[in-house]
Design a protein around this motif. Structure first.
Motif, PDB file in Angstrom:
ATOM      1  N   GLY A   1      -7.016  -2.326  -0.406  1.00  0.00           N
ATOM      2  CA  GLY A   1      -6.116  -0.947  -0.318  1.00  0.00           C
ATOM      3  C   GLY A   1      -4.450  -1.110  -0.994  1.00  0.00           C
ATOM      4  O   GLY A   1      -3.875  -0.400  -1.003  1.00  0.00           O
ATOM      5  N   PHE A   2      -4.313  -2.595  -1.050  1.00  0.00           N
ATOM      6  CA  PHE A   2      -3.005  -3.069  -1.493  1.00  0.00           C
ATOM      7  C   PHE A   2      -3.110  -2.847  -2.771  1.00  0.00           C
ATOM      8  O   PHE A   2      -3.491  -3.999  -3.709  1.00  0.00           O
ATOM      9  CB  PHE A   2      -2.628  -4.439  -0.804  1.00  0.00           C
ATOM     10  CG  PHE A   2      -2.374  -4.346   0.575  1.00  0.00           C
ATOM     11  CD1 PHE A   2      -1.113  -4.051   1.194  1.00  0.00           C
ATOM     12  CD2 PHE A   2      -3.362  -4.538   1.710  1.00  0.00           C
ATOM     13  CE1 PHE A   2      -0.623  -3.988   2.409  1.00  0.00           C
ATOM     14  CE2 PHE A   2      -3.053  -4.274   2.901  1.00  0.00           C
ATOM     15  CZ  PHE A   2      -1.715  -4.183   3.540  1.00  0.00           C
ATOM     16  N   ARG A  40       0.865  -1.137  -0.202  1.00  0.00           N
ATOM     17  CA  ARG A  40      -0.089   0.063   0.120  1.00  0.00           C
ATOM     18  C   ARG A  40       0.850   1.298  -0.043  1.00  0.00           C
ATOM     19  O   ARG A  40       1.594   1.711   0.934  1.00  0.00           O
ATOM     20  CB  ARG A  40      -1.029  -0.192   1.197  1.00  0.00           C
ATOM     21  CG  ARG A  40      -1.781   1.089   1.074  1.00  0.00           C
ATOM     22  CD  ARG A  40      -2.907   1.008   2.482  1.00  0.00           C
ATOM     23  NE  ARG A  40      -3.465  -0.119   2.769  1.00  0.00           N
ATOM     24  CZ  ARG A  40      -3.180  -0.747   3.971  1.00  0.00           C
ATOM     25  NH1 ARG A  40      -2.740  -0.174   5.144  1.00  0.00           N
ATOM     26  NH2 ARG A  40      -3.749  -2.033   4.198  1.00  0.00           N
TER      27      ARG A  40
END
Length: 102
Positions: free
Chosen positions: A53-54, A9
Motif C-alpha cells: 500500500g506504499f 501511503r
C-alpha cells in the motif's frame, strides 16, 4: 554514504496537484540542505505488487551519516516532513523510513 529511503501511503483524498507539490518540495531540499548527493522522488513503478500500500516514496543519498543527521534537524526538512506526515494515511503510521549505509 547513506541512502535515506522514505515510503509513503498518501491519503486517498490527496489530489494529484497536491502530491506533485510535495514531490517538488522534497526535490527542493537538495538546494537547501548541504551533503545531499542525489534525490529521487515519485510513485512506485514495481510490477511485483509487494508494496504493502506504499505507492509513493523518495530516496535521498547523503555523503555521510553526519550530513543525514544535519538534514533531519534542518528547518527546511522539518517543514516538508510535517507536510508529508499531514498528507499520509494515519500520519506517521503511513510512513516507512529506512536508512541504508552504502
Amino acid at each position: 554514504m547513506i541512502l535515506h529511503c522514505v515510503f509513503v501511503r498518501f491519503k486517498s483524498a490527496l489530489q494529484a496537484a497536491e502530491k506533485q507539490e510535495l514531490y517538488e518540495a522534497i526535490a527542493g531540499l537538495k538546494t537547501v540542505v548541504p551533503g545531499i548527493l542525489d534525490l529521487k522522488a515519485g510513485p512506485n513503478v514495481s510490477a511485483e505488487g509487494l508494496n504493502g500500500g506504499f505507492l509513493d516514496g523518495f530516496i535521498v543519498t547523503f555523503e555521510s551519516p553526519e550530513a543525514r543527521d544535519a538534514y533531519i534537524a534542518a528547518p527546511g526538512h522539518i517543514a516538508v516532513a510535517e507536510r508529508i506526515v499531514a498528507a499520509a494515511e494515519g500520519g506517521l503510521s503511513g510512513l516507512i523510513v529506512y536508512d541504508l549505509a552504502a
